[in-house]
Design an enzyme around this catalytic site. Structure first.
Site, PDB file in Angstrom:
ATOM      1  N   SER A 219       1.144  -1.111   0.075  1.00  0.00           N
ATOM      2  CA  SER A 219      -0.027  -0.044  -0.249  1.00  0.00           C
ATOM      3  C   SER A 219       0.869   1.359  -0.095  1.00  0.00           C
ATOM      4  O   SER A 219       2.041   1.138   0.043  1.00  0.00           O
ATOM      5  CB  SER A 219      -1.075  -0.035   1.215  1.00  0.00           C
TER       6      SER A 219
ATOM      7  N   GLY B 110       1.673   3.078  -2.450  1.00  0.00           N
ATOM      8  CA  GLY B 110       2.714   3.299  -3.296  1.00  0.00           C
ATOM      9  C   GLY B 110       4.217   2.433  -3.238  1.00  0.00           C
ATOM     10  O   GLY B 110       5.050   2.393  -4.130  1.00  0.00           O
TER      11      GLY B 110
ATOM     12  N   GLU C 265     -11.408   4.583  -5.180  1.00  0.00           N
ATOM     13  CA  GLU C 265     -10.586   5.266  -5.911  1.00  0.00           C
ATOM     14  C   GLU C 265     -10.490   5.025  -7.352  1.00  0.00           C
ATOM     15  O   GLU C 265     -10.649   4.178  -7.871  1.00  0.00           O
ATOM     16  CB  GLU C 265      -9.005   4.867  -5.389  1.00  0.00           C
TER      17      GLU C 265
ATOM     18  N   GLU D  78      -8.986   1.185  -7.228  1.00  0.00           N
ATOM     19  CA  GLU D  78      -8.880   0.435  -6.352  1.00  0.00           C
ATOM     20  C   GLU D  78      -9.912   0.667  -5.199  1.00  0.00           C
ATOM     21  O   GLU D  78     -10.429   1.909  -5.302  1.00  0.00           O
ATOM     22  CB  GLU D  78      -7.453   0.079  -5.706  1.00  0.00           C
TER      23      GLU D  78
ATOM     24  N   ASP E  95      -7.627   8.281   3.263  1.00  0.00           N
ATOM     25  CA  ASP E  95      -7.012   9.415   3.880  1.00  0.00           C
ATOM     26  C   ASP E  95      -7.375  10.628   3.206  1.00  0.00           C
ATOM     27  O   ASP E  95      -7.682  11.587   3.600  1.00  0.00           O
ATOM     28  CB  ASP E  95      -5.699   9.279   3.783  1.00  0.00           C
ATOM     29  N   THR E  96      -7.723  10.630   1.719  1.00  0.00           N
ATOM     30  CA  THR E  96      -8.185  11.930   1.110  1.00  0.00           C
ATOM     31  C   THR E  96      -9.632  12.467   1.787  1.00  0.00           C
ATOM     32  O   THR E  96      -9.842  13.433   1.368  1.00  0.00           O
ATOM     33  CB  THR E  96      -8.386  11.633  -0.452  1.00  0.00           C
TER      34      THR E  96
ATOM     35  N   ARG F  79       3.591  10.857   7.178  1.00  0.00           N
ATOM     36  CA  ARG F  79       2.422  11.807   7.375  1.00  0.00           C
ATOM     37  C   ARG F  79       2.256  12.107   8.611  1.00  0.00           C
ATOM     38  O   ARG F  79       1.810  11.071   9.362  1.00  0.00           O
ATOM     39  CB  ARG F  79       1.085  11.345   6.727  1.00  0.00           C
TER      40      ARG F  79
HETATM   41  N1  LIG Z   1      -1.510   2.961 -14.231  1.00  0.00           N
HETATM   42  C1  LIG Z   1      -1.148   3.966 -13.689  1.00  0.00           C
HETATM   43  N2  LIG Z   1      -0.436   4.893 -14.251  1.00  0.00           N
HETATM   44  C2  LIG Z   1      -0.588   6.049 -13.856  1.00  0.00           C
HETATM   45  N3  LIG Z   1      -0.431   6.401 -12.517  1.00  0.00           N
HETATM   46  C3  LIG Z   1      -1.049   5.459 -11.560  1.00  0.00           C
HETATM   47  C4  LIG Z   1      -1.389   4.165 -12.077  1.00  0.00           C
HETATM   48  N4  LIG Z   1      -1.983   3.535 -11.158  1.00  0.00           N
HETATM   49  C5  LIG Z   1      -1.930   4.305 -10.103  1.00  0.00           C
HETATM   50  N5  LIG Z   1      -1.136   5.298 -10.341  1.00  0.00           N
HETATM   51  C6  LIG Z   1      -0.942   6.649  -9.363  1.00  0.00           C
HETATM   52  O1  LIG Z   1      -0.412   5.984  -8.207  1.00  0.00           O
HETATM   53  C7  LIG Z   1      -1.500   6.304  -6.951  1.00  0.00           C
HETATM   54  C8  LIG Z   1      -1.349   5.253  -6.323  1.00  0.00           C
HETATM   55  O2  LIG Z   1      -1.701   3.796  -6.841  1.00  0.00           O
HETATM   56  P1  LIG Z   1      -2.422   2.715  -5.993  1.00  0.00           P
HETATM   57  O3  LIG Z   1      -3.965   3.455  -5.544  1.00  0.00           O
HETATM   58  O4  LIG Z   1      -2.731   1.615  -6.969  1.00  0.00           O
HETATM   59  O5  LIG Z   1      -1.471   2.098  -5.136  1.00  0.00           O
HETATM   60  P2  LIG Z   1      -1.415   2.087  -3.689  1.00  0.00           P
HETATM   61  O6  LIG Z   1      -0.115   1.286  -3.256  1.00  0.00           O
HETATM   62  O7  LIG Z   1      -2.721   1.358  -2.992  1.00  0.00           O
HETATM   63  O8  LIG Z   1      -1.626   3.525  -2.803  1.00  0.00           O
HETATM   64  P3  LIG Z   1      -2.405   4.132  -1.683  1.00  0.00           P
HETATM   65  O9  LIG Z   1      -2.334   3.310  -0.624  1.00  0.00           O
HETATM   66  O10 LIG Z   1      -1.994   5.661  -1.627  1.00  0.00           O
HETATM   67  O11 LIG Z   1      -3.940   4.391  -2.296  1.00  0.00           O
HETATM   68  C9  LIG Z   1      -2.799   6.410  -7.742  1.00  0.00           C
HETATM   69  O12 LIG Z   1      -3.435   7.130  -7.011  1.00  0.00           O
HETATM   70  C10 LIG Z   1      -2.142   7.475  -9.182  1.00  0.00           C
HETATM   71  O13 LIG Z   1      -2.045   8.766  -8.545  1.00  0.00           O
HETATM   72 MG   LIG Z   2      -4.638   3.815  -3.847  1.00  0.00          MG
END
Ligand SMILES: Nc1ncnc2c1ncn2[C@@H]1O[C@H](COP(=O)(O)OP(=O)(O)OP(=O)(O)O)[C@@H](O)[C@H]1O
Ligand SMILES: [Mg+2]
Length: 400
Positions: free
Chosen positions: A159, A161, A272, A285, A292-293, A370
């Site tokens: 999670s 990123g 999201e 997802e 958080d947003t 954060r």
């Molecule tokens: N295929 C994609 N192309 C470009 N940017 C992307 C793509 N997938 C995700 N992102 C960017 O990366 C962010 C995080 O992606 P994602 O929500 O899939 O990951 P996460 O690890 O679950 O992050 P979080 O926990 O912050 O939601 C997205 O909100 C978006 O800004």
């Molecule tokens: Mg996400």
């Protein structure tokens, strides 16, 4: 429904698995309702622990520990606040009759990108980025060939990123796959390879399931809008109401309701969605919890996302949620590793009209962590955003 008094026989009780800033707001809301709060996390003095009646520090992947605590505490609701939880323990507890919020299967599906993608794209037919599941560098290479460069690898489980790697060319495949798997949670070598899209803006459609008489209904709020600066993988600012046009928002809401109805249970979900520069609205997802947003709803709506989650978890009906003012949020981030952080600029930030500050109380920092959030209201979203940004720029996290 009868309500007891905290710490006495008959008390209503919630148990938070994960005690971060989102849990803290849920704990505060529960306290206000006279509900007993038990906070659990992997480190001591996590945000929600500051406002809980009791706390436990455990390895959150240890199913035995989770079960022992839940069986001892006998809460009315077990709320999953983070992704890194032993979900098999949640399934077992649910079978024993405990209410897991939203439900054990939803928590399990949402923490797994592959399962969630399959559910959203293949079962429900929602539009998503084009993707492949891969388990080796050669799988990734095949996927990239079809998707084109750049493309994005994400571990099956992670999670915030973690383990996201942009692959710019064929030369980057081997190393990219290694890095993604290395940052994954757990031992899985599965990754998702996605087309890399140019993002116009993103939405969080807060969508909740609550009890209405003998049935359960699903409702969704006007989506929250947010944008991440290029190359940043965590949320920086969000605002409410959104500025996108009505038809995009309508589709976003329909997609959110579809996926949340499929996941089921009680409580709020943060769905999201991504609007690409070429005008595609894509499901990204979903978090089976407040988002958080969605911290912006602490000021933007008459019932905020934490109140919704706690009330729904207790089995209450929730009246229609109304937007009361344009509002924005902006994160406060640490840029160093340290212990016992201090903050400067709080007075200056709070001197700006319409601004509120929430400091989470995390005992230690690392780069990018954060530590708090600024909330601001205004006559317009732009005014709220300006105020939130200005206030956040005044606040610095100091570590020695
Ligand atoms: N295929 C994609 N192309 C470009 N940017 C992307 C793509 N997938 C995700 N992102 C960017 O990366 C962010 C995080 O992606 P994602 O929500 O899939 O990951 P996460 O690890 O679950 O992050 P979080 O926990 O912050 O939601 C997205 O909100 C978006 O800004
Ligand atoms: Mg996400």
């Amino acid at each position: 429904m009868e309500f007891g008094t905290p710490l006495m026989e008959g008390a209503r009780r919630i148990l938070l698995l994960g005690s971060g800033e989102l849990g803290k707001e849920m704990a505060i809301e529960s306290q206000r309702l006279g509900v007993e709060v038990v906070a659990v996390d992997r480190y001591d003095m996590a945000p929600a622990m500051h406002v809980a009646h009791r706390r436990y520090v455990i390895n959150m992947m240890d199913g035995k520990a989770i079960k022992a605590i839940v069986r001892r505490e006998v809460p009315d609701a077990v709320i999953a606040e983070i992704e890194a939880i032993n979900t098999d323990a949640l399934v077992e507890l649910e079978e024993e009759g405990f209410r897991v919020v939203p439900n054990a299967r939803a928590v399990k599906v949402c923490m797994n990108r592959v399962e969630l993608r399959r559910l959203a794209a293949e079962k429900l037919g929602l539009p998503t980025t084009k993707y492949y599941v891969a388990e080796s560098p050669s799988d990734v290479e095949r996927a990239c060939k079809d998707l084109g460069y750049p493309c994005l690898i994400k571990p099956e489980m992670s999670s915030s990123g973690h383990g996201h790697v942009i692959i710019k060319s064929r030369d980057g495949v081997e190393e990219g796959f290694r890095r993604a798997v290395e940052h994954a949670r757990g031992a899985s070598r599965k990754v998702i390879v996605e087309e890399f899209v140019e993002i116009d803006r993103e939405f969080t459609a807060l969508t909740y399931r609550h009890r209405v008489g003998n049935s359960i209904e699903t409702r969704t709020l006007t989506p929250i809008e947010h944008q991440r600066p290029k190359g940043v993988f965590h949320y920086v600012e969000s605002w409410h109401p959104p500025t996108a046009n009505e038809s995009v928002l309508k589709t976003a809401k329909e997609m959110a309701i579809k996926v949340v109805d499929e996941l089921g249970g009680l409580g709020i979900y943060g769905v999201e969605l991504i609007l690409t520069r070429d005008g595609r609205l894509l499901f990204s997802e979903v978090a089976p919890r407040p988002h958080d947003t969605g911290l912006v709803t602490l000021v933007s709506t008459d019932i905020n996302e934490f109140q919704i989650h706690v009330r729904a978890a207790l089995g209450f009906q929730i009246p229609e949620v109304k937007l009361v003012t344009p509002a924005a949020s902006h994160v406060i981030i640490a840029d160093n590793e340290g212990y016992a952080p201090r903050f400067i600029g709080i007075e200056e930030a709070l001197a700006i009209p319409g601004v509120q500050v929430r400091l989470f109380g995390k005992p230690s920092t690392y780069r990018g962590r954060r530590m708090g959030v600024v909330l601001a209201v205004g006559d317009t979203v732009n005014e709220a955003r300006e105020r939130a940004r200005l206030a956040a720029s005044k606040i610095k996290v100091i570590t020695h």
